[in-house]
Design an enzyme around this catalytic site. Structure first.
Site, PDB file in Angstrom:
ATOM      1  N   GLY A 171       0.810  -1.223   0.000  1.00  0.00           N
ATOM      2  CA  GLY A 171       0.000   0.000   0.000  1.00  0.00           C
ATOM      3  C   GLY A 171       0.832   1.257   0.000  1.00  0.00           C
ATOM      4  N   LEU A 180       0.375   3.725  -2.116  1.00  0.00           N
ATOM      5  CA  LEU A 180       0.719   3.549  -3.529  1.00  0.00           C
ATOM      6  C   LEU A 180       1.266   4.822  -4.162  1.00  0.00           C
ATOM      7  CD1 LEU A 180      -2.351   1.411  -4.622  1.00  0.00           C
ATOM      8  CD2 LEU A 180      -0.128   0.629  -3.778  1.00  0.00           C
ATOM      9  N   ASP A 209       3.460   6.186  -8.054  1.00  0.00           N
ATOM     10  CA  ASP A 209       3.408   5.882  -9.491  1.00  0.00           C
ATOM     11  C   ASP A 209       4.176   4.607  -9.850  1.00  0.00           C
ATOM     12  OD1 ASP A 209       1.802   8.011  -9.900  1.00  0.00           O
ATOM     13  OD2 ASP A 209       3.335   9.319 -10.786  1.00  0.00           O
ATOM     14  N   HIS A 244       4.144   1.786  -8.078  1.00  0.00           N
ATOM     15  CA  HIS A 244       3.150   0.718  -7.910  1.00  0.00           C
ATOM     16  C   HIS A 244       2.149   0.727  -9.077  1.00  0.00           C
ATOM     17  CE1 HIS A 244       4.032   1.416  -3.445  1.00  0.00           C
ATOM     18  NE2 HIS A 244       4.301   0.131  -3.591  1.00  0.00           N
ATOM     19  N   GLY A 269       8.529  -5.257  -9.056  1.00  0.00           N
ATOM     20  CA  GLY A 269       9.393  -4.167  -9.513  1.00  0.00           C
ATOM     21  C   GLY A 269      10.874  -4.525  -9.408  1.00  0.00           C
ATOM     22  N   LYS A 281      13.052  -2.568  -8.674  1.00  0.00           N
ATOM     23  CA  LYS A 281      13.551  -1.818  -7.516  1.00  0.00           C
ATOM     24  C   LYS A 281      13.970  -2.765  -6.384  1.00  0.00           C
ATOM     25  CE  LYS A 281      13.062   1.323  -4.014  1.00  0.00           C
ATOM     26  NZ  LYS A 281      12.241   0.643  -3.034  1.00  0.00           N
ATOM     27  N   ASP A 282      13.177  -3.836  -6.184  1.00  0.00           N
ATOM     28  CA  ASP A 282      13.487  -4.832  -5.153  1.00  0.00           C
ATOM     29  C   ASP A 282      14.033  -6.069  -5.860  1.00  0.00           C
ATOM     30  OD1 ASP A 282      12.141  -3.586  -2.559  1.00  0.00           O
ATOM     31  OD2 ASP A 282      10.819  -3.229  -4.248  1.00  0.00           O
ATOM     32  N   GLN A 333      14.404  -9.429  -4.121  1.00  0.00           N
ATOM     33  CA  GLN A 333      13.067 -10.000  -3.915  1.00  0.00           C
ATOM     34  C   GLN A 333      12.572 -10.689  -5.187  1.00  0.00           C
ATOM     35  OE1 GLN A 333       9.745  -7.975  -1.676  1.00  0.00           O
ATOM     36  NE2 GLN A 333       9.116  -7.385  -3.716  1.00  0.00           N
ATOM     37  N   SER A 381       9.636   5.363  -3.562  1.00  0.00           N
ATOM     38  CA  SER A 381       9.495   4.420  -2.454  1.00  0.00           C
ATOM     39  C   SER A 381       8.628   5.054  -1.376  1.00  0.00           C
ATOM     40  CB  SER A 381      10.870   4.099  -1.863  1.00  0.00           C
ATOM     41  OG  SER A 381      10.734   3.502  -0.594  1.00  0.00           O
TER      42      SER A 381
HETATM   43  P1  AMP Z   1       5.976  -2.489  -1.728  1.00  0.00           P
HETATM   44  O1  AMP Z   1       4.613  -1.902  -1.553  1.00  0.00           O
HETATM   45  O2  AMP Z   1       7.068  -1.531  -1.431  1.00  0.00           O
HETATM   46  O3  AMP Z   1       6.130  -3.842  -1.093  1.00  0.00           O
HETATM   47  O4  AMP Z   1       6.127  -2.749  -3.283  1.00  0.00           O
HETATM   48  C1  AMP Z   1       5.180  -3.507  -4.009  1.00  0.00           C
HETATM   49  C2  AMP Z   1       5.717  -3.763  -5.396  1.00  0.00           C
HETATM   50  O5  AMP Z   1       5.972  -2.508  -6.042  1.00  0.00           O
HETATM   51  C3  AMP Z   1       7.055  -4.529  -5.388  1.00  0.00           C
HETATM   52  O6  AMP Z   1       7.054  -5.452  -6.468  1.00  0.00           O
HETATM   53  C4  AMP Z   1       8.060  -3.432  -5.607  1.00  0.00           C
HETATM   54  O7  AMP Z   1       9.255  -3.879  -6.213  1.00  0.00           O
HETATM   55  C5  AMP Z   1       7.295  -2.505  -6.528  1.00  0.00           C
HETATM   56  N1  AMP Z   1       7.851  -1.141  -6.475  1.00  0.00           N
HETATM   57  C6  AMP Z   1       8.134  -0.402  -5.372  1.00  0.00           C
HETATM   58  N2  AMP Z   1       8.700   0.768  -5.720  1.00  0.00           N
HETATM   59  C7  AMP Z   1       8.788   0.764  -7.075  1.00  0.00           C
HETATM   60  C8  AMP Z   1       9.290   1.684  -8.044  1.00  0.00           C
HETATM   61  N3  AMP Z   1       9.829   2.851  -7.689  1.00  0.00           N
HETATM   62  N4  AMP Z   1       9.217   1.342  -9.352  1.00  0.00           N
HETATM   63  C9  AMP Z   1       8.671   0.153  -9.730  1.00  0.00           C
HETATM   64  N5  AMP Z   1       8.182  -0.748  -8.866  1.00  0.00           N
HETATM   65  C10 AMP Z   1       8.246  -0.458  -7.563  1.00  0.00           C
END
Ligand code: AMP
Length: 281
Positions: A31, A33, A35, A37, A149, A151-152, A155, A187
C-alpha cells in the site's frame, strides 16, 4: 472496483472469472501507492483480462527494530488511485486471516542462499516473511501472472525461485524502477526523509550510474572499485549498508567472464534505509 478483506469473496470472484475463461494478473503491495506501484498495475492490465492488487503491510517481513508501526498506511487514497485506473479487485486481508498466533508455529516458505545475502544479511528473516506471505497470496489469488518491480531486485529473484520450486503455474513479470525527476527511486519510505536528506537521496542512484559507467569503460577489479564509490556515498552523508556488484542471474560475486551484472546498494540517510540497483549488460 471490488474492495474486500474477505478470502471467501476473493475466491468467489476469482472462480467466476476463471469459469468464463478470463486470465488474472496480480500485484502484491504494502500500500501507500505511488506511481511505481501504479506502473505495475498498468503492466498487469496489459498482461491479463483481470487485475488483482493486494494491500498488506506484512508484519513477518519487518524486524523487531524496523518501521512496521510507522509504515505509512493510506488505504482510502490507495483505493481512489486504483479505482481511477480501473483495477478490478483490491484485496486487503486481515492480519489474523493470513497469520495465526503464535507466529512461530506457522508454516514457513524459505528460499535458502538467495535470502541470506545483501538485504537478507542486514535484515535477518525479512525474505522468509516476504516469500511466506507471497506464497499464501499466490494460493489465494491463483493468478496467471504476477508483477514485481526491479527496484526490489533481490526479492524478484527470490520470488522467481520460489515460484519454480513450488511449481506455481504463474509467470513472474518484472518492470523497471520508476523514478522521481531527479533519479531517486520512488518508495513509500522516501517520505521519512527530511528536506535536507531528500536533496541528498538521488546521489545513491547517481553513484550507481557512475560506477556502472566506470565498469563499462575499464575492466576493473570489482571490490576495489566498489570501495571508492562507497566512500563517495559516505562523503555525501550516507551510511552505506552494502554496495555490491553481483551476477544478475543469482547474485553471486562476479568472475572475469561474468557478462550480465547488477550493482545493488542499500544505504541509510539518518534512520531511513534506501535501496536501489542498476543492471550492466
Ligand atoms: P511495496 O509496496 O514496497 O512492497 O512494493 C510492491 C511492489 O511494487 C514490489 O514489487 C516493488 O518492487 C514494486 N515497487 C516499489 N517501488 C517501485 C518503483 N519505484 N518502481 C517500480 N516498482 C516499484
Amino acid at each position: 472496483m471490488i474492495v474486500t478483506s474477505s478470502i471467501q469473496t476473493l475466491r468467489a470472484e476469482i472462480r467466476a472469472w476463471k469459469k468464463s475463461g478470463e486470465t488474472i494478473a496480480f500485484v502484491p503491495t504494502m500500500g501507500n501507492l505511488h506511481d511505481g506501484h501504479l506502473s505495475l498495475v498498468k503492466k498487469a492490465q496489459a498482461s491479463a483480462d483481470r487485475t488483482v492488487v493486494s494491500l498488506f503491510v506484512n508484519p513477518l517481513q519487518f524486524g523487531p527494530n524496523e518501521d512496521f508501526a510507522r509504515y505509512p498506511r493510506t488505504v482510502e487514497e490507495d483505493k481512489k488511485k486504483l479505482s481511477n485506473i480501473n483495477n478490478n479487485l483490491l484485496f486487503i486481508p486481515n492480519v489474523t486471516d493470513l497469520i495465526e498466533e503464535p507466529i512461530d508455529s506457522n508454516t514457513k516458505v524459505l528460499v535458502p542462499n538467495l535470502s541470506d545475502v545483501l538485504c537478507g544479511a542486514s535484515r535477518p528473516g525479512h525474505f522468509y516473511g516476504v516469500s511466506t506471505i507471497v506464497a499464501k497470496l499466490f494460493n489465494l489469488v491463483q493468478p496467471d501472472s504476477a508483477i514485481f518491480g526491479q527496484k526490489d531486485y533481490q526479492q524478484v529473484l527470490i520470488i522467481k525461485k520460489m515460484t519454480r520450486d513450488l511449481q506455481f503455474p504463474i509467470k513472474i513479470i518484472v518492470t523497471p524502477t520508476h523514478r522521481e525527476a531527479d533519479g531517486l527511486a520512488m518508495s513509500s519510505r522516501n517520505q521519512y526523509l527530511t528536506p535536507e536528506q531528500r536533496k541528498i537521496a538521488p546521489i545513491l542512484w547517481q553513484t550507481l550510474e557512475m560506477l556502472k559507467r566506470e565498469i563499462k569503460e575499464n575492466s576493473c577489479i570489482f571490490n576495489k572499485i566498489t570501495d571508492k564509490y562507497k566512500e563517495i556515498l559516505e562523503k555525501n552523508g550516507f551510511n552505506v549498508d552494502y554496495l555490491e556488484i553481483r551476477t544478475k542471474k543469482d547474485l553471486q560475486p562476479p568472475t572475469d567472464t561474468s557478462k550480465e551484472l547488477v550493482i545493488l546498494a542499500a544505504a541509510f540517510l539518518g534512520r531511513t534505509r534506501l535501496i536501489d540497483n542498476v543492471f550492466i549488460n
